[in-house]
Design a protein around this motif. Structure first.
Motif, short mmCIF file in Angstrom:
data_model
loop_
_atom_site.label_atom_id
_atom_site.label_comp_id
_atom_site.label_asym_id
_atom_site.label_seq_id
_atom_site.Cartn_x
_atom_site.Cartn_y
_atom_site.Cartn_z
N PHE A 229 8.38 -39.09 -60.74
CA PHE A 229 7.22 -38.42 -61.35
C PHE A 229 7.61 -37.72 -62.66
CE2 PHE A 229 5.11 -38.14 -56.97
CZ PHE A 229 4.27 -39.20 -57.27
N ILE A 230 8.80 -37.15 -62.69
CA ILE A 230 9.23 -36.45 -63.90
C ILE A 230 9.47 -37.44 -65.03
CG2 ILE A 230 11.10 -35.08 -64.90
CD1 ILE A 230 11.40 -33.78 -62.12
N ARG A 231 10.10 -38.58 -64.71
CA ARG A 231 10.35 -39.61 -65.73
C ARG A 231 9.04 -40.14 -66.29
NH1 ARG A 231 14.06 -41.71 -62.20
NH2 ARG A 231 12.71 -43.45 -61.68
N GLN A 232 8.04 -40.26 -65.39
CA GLN A 232 6.75 -40.80 -65.78
C GLN A 232 6.04 -39.89 -66.79
OE1 GLN A 232 3.95 -40.91 -62.64
NE2 GLN A 232 3.76 -43.13 -62.67
N ASN A 233 6.28 -38.59 -66.66
CA ASN A 233 5.55 -37.63 -67.47
C ASN A 233 6.46 -36.47 -67.85
OD1 ASN A 233 3.62 -36.14 -68.70
ND2 ASN A 233 2.28 -35.91 -66.91
N PRO A 234 7.48 -36.74 -68.69
CA PRO A 234 8.54 -35.77 -68.90
C PRO A 234 8.08 -34.47 -69.56
CG PRO A 234 8.94 -37.80 -70.16
CD PRO A 234 7.67 -37.97 -69.42
N VAL A 235 7.14 -34.55 -70.53
CA VAL A 235 6.78 -33.35 -71.27
C VAL A 235 6.11 -32.32 -70.37
CG1 VAL A 235 5.59 -32.46 -73.30
CG2 VAL A 235 6.48 -34.81 -73.29
N ALA A 236 5.16 -32.80 -69.59
CA ALA A 236 4.38 -31.87 -68.78
C ALA A 236 5.23 -31.13 -67.76
CB ALA A 236 3.27 -32.63 -68.05
N ASP A 237 6.23 -31.79 -67.24
CA ASP A 237 6.93 -31.17 -66.13
C ASP A 237 8.21 -30.44 -66.51
OD1 ASP A 237 5.91 -33.82 -63.95
OD2 ASP A 237 5.08 -31.83 -64.19
N ALA A 238 8.74 -30.69 -67.72
CA ALA A 238 10.02 -30.11 -68.15
C ALA A 238 11.05 -30.24 -67.02
CB ALA A 238 9.81 -28.65 -68.56
N THR A 239 11.91 -29.26 -66.87
CA THR A 239 12.85 -29.31 -65.75
C THR A 239 12.15 -28.74 -64.52
OG1 THR A 239 14.72 -28.99 -67.20
CG2 THR A 239 15.06 -28.46 -64.89
N VAL A 240 12.28 -29.43 -63.41
CA VAL A 240 11.73 -28.91 -62.17
C VAL A 240 12.84 -28.18 -61.42
CG1 VAL A 240 10.69 -29.49 -59.96
CG2 VAL A 240 9.94 -30.66 -62.03
N ASN A 241 12.54 -26.96 -61.00
CA ASN A 241 13.52 -26.17 -60.28
C ASN A 241 13.17 -26.15 -58.79
OD1 ASN A 241 15.10 -24.79 -62.61
ND2 ASN A 241 12.93 -24.62 -63.16
N VAL A 242 14.06 -26.71 -58.01
CA VAL A 242 13.85 -26.78 -56.58
C VAL A 242 14.55 -25.58 -55.94
CG1 VAL A 242 14.38 -28.08 -54.49
CG2 VAL A 242 13.69 -29.29 -56.56
N LEU A 243 13.77 -24.76 -55.24
CA LEU A 243 14.36 -23.63 -54.53
C LEU A 243 14.40 -23.94 -53.04
CD1 LEU A 243 12.46 -20.59 -56.14
CD2 LEU A 243 14.51 -21.77 -56.97
N VAL A 244 15.53 -23.70 -52.42
CA VAL A 244 15.60 -23.94 -50.99
C VAL A 244 16.43 -22.86 -50.31
CG1 VAL A 244 17.45 -25.66 -51.28
CG2 VAL A 244 16.11 -25.67 -49.20
N ALA A 245 15.85 -22.26 -49.28
CA ALA A 245 16.58 -21.28 -48.47
C ALA A 245 17.13 -22.02 -47.27
CB ALA A 245 15.63 -20.18 -48.00
N THR A 246 18.37 -21.73 -46.91
CA THR A 246 18.96 -22.48 -45.81
C THR A 246 19.74 -21.59 -44.86
OG1 THR A 246 20.32 -24.41 -45.26
CG2 THR A 246 21.10 -23.04 -47.06
N SER A 247 19.71 -21.99 -43.57
CA SER A 247 20.62 -21.36 -42.63
C SER A 247 21.78 -22.31 -42.36
CB SER A 247 19.87 -21.04 -41.33
OG SER A 247 19.30 -22.22 -40.83
N GLY A 248 21.82 -23.42 -43.10
CA GLY A 248 22.95 -24.35 -42.95
C GLY A 248 22.63 -25.77 -43.35
N ASP A 249 21.87 -26.48 -42.50
CA ASP A 249 21.72 -27.93 -42.68
C ASP A 249 20.79 -28.36 -43.81
OD1 ASP A 249 23.52 -28.79 -40.90
OD2 ASP A 249 22.10 -29.68 -39.49
N THR A 250 19.70 -27.64 -44.00
CA THR A 250 18.74 -28.04 -45.02
C THR A 250 19.37 -28.01 -46.40
OG1 THR A 250 16.98 -27.10 -43.70
CG2 THR A 250 16.46 -27.57 -45.97
N GLY A 251 20.12 -26.94 -46.67
CA GLY A 251 20.75 -26.78 -47.99
C GLY A 251 21.65 -27.94 -48.33
#
Ligand SMILES: *Cc1c(COP(=O)(O)O)cnc(C)c1O
Length: 441
Positions: free
Chosen positions: A121-143
């Motif tokens: 999606f970002i490649r498809q529309n680079p200007v609109a999305d700029a860098t996407v920052n993914v935030l994730v809180a983890t107790s272990g496995d998800t991170g």
């Protein structure tokens, strides 16, 4: 295909919007408007199809209207870069080994798919999305699954927040040694503090003005829907191994915490997957089990167990299950039964399985296996999802089973890396200032 919110107060969203935003504007969870039934020919041929072809068929039913089919084909192939074998444990019980991916847990599937879809999606529309920052809180496995799934993906930065001194050394090195677009944030607090910081960030106007933020939790449709792939693959493998098993006799037991994994299986059943019923296996955090019994859902604070990836006191995907069954307790009870295991029972199940079958369970898979041992009727055949490799919980498994657990080479490789993390207080102002400083980079 459009996506609606389980809270019913947000506009219908495109797939792109649902994936980039994560949560709907009314704080509800996105659901696909339609769940397409796969054609009879697909089910007739399934036992002789490859995993990739099966997964591609399932993926097309959800994403085929929104993504070019050849792009989707590559997405599925790149996601499923490792085997997911169905292994016989006893006469009537089979283990779906979901731990052959990069971080040795089932979350690799959803995290890898989401990373690739977001990047598309970002490649498809680079200007609109700029860098996407993914935030994730983890107790272990998800991170670890999210960090590894997104490692090196252009246009995306990942911040993994984890509680200092409260994740196992093996888990910690799986997201602190990667570098590149992955930043580990070591919070001086608990997992709940990490989750609070992430939630506050999503709601903070200043941050949202300067940065594009999204969540890679199982609330995100791109992380949770792809988990349906391997339910189909499990049934296909079972039919190849045991052509005598008739279709309504298959029972699938799912070790459950946030209920994203089992929810994907329930979607599969809606698509026509011939599974008789599901068992949601809980540890001591058994609010869903209690809901099945009483019809009342009473979330509560989580307690720590040896199956810690299931230590969830208010499972977020419960809202999706309710929605799927039109809020009917009776309908839910028709398709899903429950099971609950104390730490003592998990340990006993692991020892008994090893003694009787020679199969080494991890504490999470043990809840699934135990649920089948207790709940399988005479005519039924059971599959449980082995959600993590026992080596991820080496100390616990070795102590309980009095055996030694070998560490797979890819896990060993993480442990050789150099740990790098950003120390952070549990105060939101500090986290906010840190993120704002990133927006200038
Ligand atoms: C995350 C996790 C679970 C729970 O899965 P949900 O989708 O949250 O129900 C079970 N086992 C392991 C090993 C996990 O990492």
């Amino acid at each position: 295909m459009k996506y609606y919110s389980t809270n019913g107060n947000a506009p219908l969203a495109s797939l792109r919007h649902a994936v980039v935003r994560g949560l709907a504007e009314d704080r509800g969870l996105y659901m696909p408007e339609h769940i397409h039934r796969l054609p009879d020919e697909f089910y007739a041929d399934m036992a002789s199809m490859s995993f990739h072809d099966i997964a591609y068929n399932v993926a097309s039913a959800f994403f085929g209207e929104d993504i070019d089919l050849d792009v989707l084909h590559d997405l599925v192939r790149d996601t499923l870069s490792f085997p997911i074998p169905l292994v016989p444990v006893s006469d009537r019980i089979f283990s779906l080994e979901l731990f052959h991916g990069p971080t040795l847990a089932f979350k690799d599937v959803g995290a890898r798919f989401m990373a690739r879809l977001l990047s598309f999606f970002i490649r498809q529309n680079p200007v609109a999305d700029a860098t996407v920052n993914v935030l994730v809180a983890t107790s272990g496995d998800t991170g670890s699954a999210v960090a590894n799934g997104f490692l090196g993906v252009p246009g995306i930065r990942v911040f993994v927040l984890y509680p200092k001194g409260k994740v196992s050394p093996i888990q910690e090195c799986q997201f602190t040694t990667l570098g590149r677009n992955i930043t580990a944030v070591e919070v001086d607090g608990t997992f709940d503090d990490c989750q609070r910081l992430v939630k506050s960030a999503f709601m903070d106007d200043t941050l949202n003005h300067h940065l594009q933020l999204t969540s890679a939790n199982s609330i995100n449709v791109a992380r949770f829907l792809p988990q349906a792939f391997y339910y189909f693959w499990a049934v296909a493998q079972l039919r190849a191994l045991r052509p005598d098993v008739s279709l309504g006799q298959i029972v699938i037991a799912v070790p459950s915490g946030n209920f994203g994994n089992i929810c994907a299986g329930l979607f599969g059943r809606r698509m026509g997957l011939p599974v008789g019923r599901f068992i949601a296996a809980n540890n001591a955090n058994d609010v869903f089990f209690q809901y099945l019994r009483s019809g009342t859902y009473s979330p509560r604070a989580s307690v720590q167990t040896i199956a810690n990836a299931m230590d969830v006191g208010d499972p977020s995907n419960f809202a999706r299950i309710l929605d799927l069954y039109g809020q009917s307790h009776e309908a839910i009870c028709c398709d899903i039964s429950g099971a609950t295991f104390s730490d003592g029972q998990i340990g006993e199940t692991m020892r008994r399985c090893l003694r009787e079958t020679g199969y080494q369970l991890d504490p999470h898979g043990a809840c699934g296996y135990g649920a089948l041992c207790d709940g399988l009727r005479d005519s039924e055949v059971g599959i449980f999802l082995e959600t993590a490799h026992p080596a991820k919980f080496k100390d616990t498994v070795e102590r309980i089973c009095e055996t030694s657990v070998g560490i797979p080479a890819r896990l060993e490789a993480f442990m050789q890396g150099t740990k790098k993390s950003v120390p952070m207080s549990a105060r939101f102002e500090d986290f906010q200032a840190f993120l704002l400083a990133q927006s200038d980079v």
